[in-house]
Design a protein around this motif. Structure first.
Motif: not given
Length: 504
Positions: A21-27
């Motif tokens: 799930a966290a990998a879906l949030i981008q810089p």
């Protein structure tokens, strides 16, 4: 986790672990998360995101987000992300020591705003679009609606506006919370607003669940983790004296006919002094009370259980671990007496004004004329933020500010010639209380307020010095309406910075 906590078949297929799930949030994204005073915040995704960002930084890659919440959260969210240098911008409120340090070091930008303004500001686009919402719930119903957990805050707005949504379903939260929430979907932006159909604290005007387009939900994460709030601190003698002064004042107001025997809806900040006030209300024989506030803490649960408080409206909890267990154990009892609303309703200025709330909040310092600083130490270092205190101070029937008369072992006076930062002007402050006494500032001129505050609220170690300042200001000030000696007005603060004490 029991399977029936995720009762929508399609969303059950989107269950992933926190790392995915966290990998879906981008810089560079603006990320809006649930949470209000240590309750109802996501427990797993922020930790996974912090670990991911730490790894990116170790590889020399820039990675930060802009973070929005309802109010303060907990170490697993604010603390973890702050330690990872993951936050470029934080708003609207925080209380985490690591975040606070970075804000005051100038390495983390912070916007401190009235909690009632957050949803409206976001809807107007003042902070840009919301890329991702991460929201904790206690269950997902068959129809895809979301049962909130122990806070609602700005979750309605986050779910409405976010491009993608990550839902944490936390089965530590009691399943019996379903039905406790009241989520109003009748709000609109100017010029299309309509009156809010609410006349009493106990009125229910909305849905019991949050709506969210299932197509926007990109991940569901199962969690089992407690809310993080501090253990209850026993009420000390100073807090008891402050509470005693206020309780006697409220009884006097009832005797004069200015307040009904059931008072008016209470709003209470979080901390030892508000808990002492609530305990004092129970001992003083008050019954049939109501609360229209942001946060319910241990003291209000006690009042509900003892029959002192009939109903309490809030947007979140700030309960000690012991109180949390009592709440979960007696959830059926509390579900009939607690109504949880969105933050834009719990702090709505028009509702606060119409219901006639009595606001009771803490402060850092007040000055001779009743201006209050509730956010900045020595004028420039943020402590937490204004939170909802301004919503109730400006709009309530009565605004009360409470504080010990000194801090830091007596080296700082809470009553000073001029506050080093203004959050609540003298026009919005009704009553100031310290352990020394109570100053009712209503109907007084500036000079009368100064006399009343010096006589009733200032610690004896500082009373003569403050009286001397005021006397000389009366003689030598540029004007006599609100007398000040400008070269000396902030000298107490400067003395503390230079010597470690405000005393000359």
């Amino acid at each position: 986790m029991q399977e029936d906590r995720i009762r929508h078949a399609g969303l059950r297929d989107r269950v992933v672990d926190a790392d995915h799930a966290a990998a879906l949030i981008q810089p560079g994204e603006t990320v809006a998360m649930s949470g209000f005073t240590g309750s109802g915040y996501p427990k797993a995704v922020p930790l996974a995101l912090a670990a991911r960002i730490e790894q990116a930084h170790a590889e020399g890659q820039p990675f930060q987000i802009k973070l929005m919440t309802g109010a303060s959260t907990a170490p697993e969210l604010d603390g973890a992300l702050a330690k990872a240098d993951a936050i470029a911008l934080r708003m609207p409120f925080q209380s985490d020591p690591d975040a606070r340090k970075r804000i005051n070091d100038g390495t983390l930008d912070y916007i401190d705003i009235h909690l009632s303004h957050v949803a409206q500001h976001v809807w107007f686009g003042f902070y840009g679009p919301i890329d991702t919402a991460v929201v904790e719930v206690s269950a997902i119903r068959e129809d895809g609606t979301l049962v909130p957990s122990t806070s609602i805050g700005n979750n309605k707005t986050w779910l409405d506006l976010a491009s993608k949504v990550i839902v944490e379903v936390n089965d530590w939260q009691p399943a019996g919370m379903e039905g406790m929430h009241d989520i109003y979907y009748g709000t609109a932006l100017p010029p299309y607003r309509k009156p809010i159909p609410m006349e009493h604290v106990h009125d229910r005007i909305g849905d019991t669940t949050l709506r969210c387009d299932p197509d926007k939900i990109v991940a569901v994460v199962r969690t089992h983790g407690p809310d993080r709030n501090s253990p209850f601190t026993p009420i000390d003698a100073t807090s008891e004296r402050i509470a005693g002064h206020l309780i006697e004042f409220l009884k006097h107001e009832v005797a004069l006919g200015r307040l009904p025997p059931t008072l008016l809806p209470l709003q209470s900040g979080v901390g030892n002094i508000p808990n002492a006030v609530l305990a004092g209300l129970a001992k003083s024989g008050f019954r049939g009370l109501t609360a229209f506030t942001e946060v319910i803490q241990d003291g209000m649960l006690d009042l509900l259980r003892e029959g002192v408080l009939d109903v309490a409206s809030c947007t979140g909890f700030a309960l000690s671990p012991a109180a949390n267990e009592a709440f979960k154990r007696d959830i059926a009892f509390y579900r009939e007496r607690i109504i949880m609303r969105t933050q834009e309703m719990s702090n709505h200025p028009e509702l606060v004004r119409r219901l006639g709330c009595i606001g009771m909040n803490g402060m850092i310092e007040a000055d001779l004329y009743g201006n209050v600083n509730s956010t900045h130490v020595m004028g420039s270092r943020i402590q937490n933020g204004i939170g909802g205190s301004g919503d109730f101070a400006r709009n309530g029937f009565m605004s009360v500010f409470l504080s010990p008369s000194t801090a830091k072992g007596g080296s700082i006076s809470a009553l000073v010639p001029m506050v080093s930062h203004v959050d609540h002007t003298e026009h919005d402050v009704s009553v100031i209380v310290t352990e020394q006494g109570l100053a009712d500032l209503r109907g007084l001129t500036p000079k009368q307020r100064a006399h009343t505050l010096i006589a009733n609220c200032v610690h004896p170690d500082y009373r003569d010095a403050l009286q001397d300042y005021f006397d000389r200001a009366l003689q030598h000030s540029y004007g006599k309406h609100t007398p000040h000696l400008l070269p000396e007005a902030l000298s107490w603060h400067q003395r503390w910075l230079e010597t470690g004490s405000m005393q000359g």
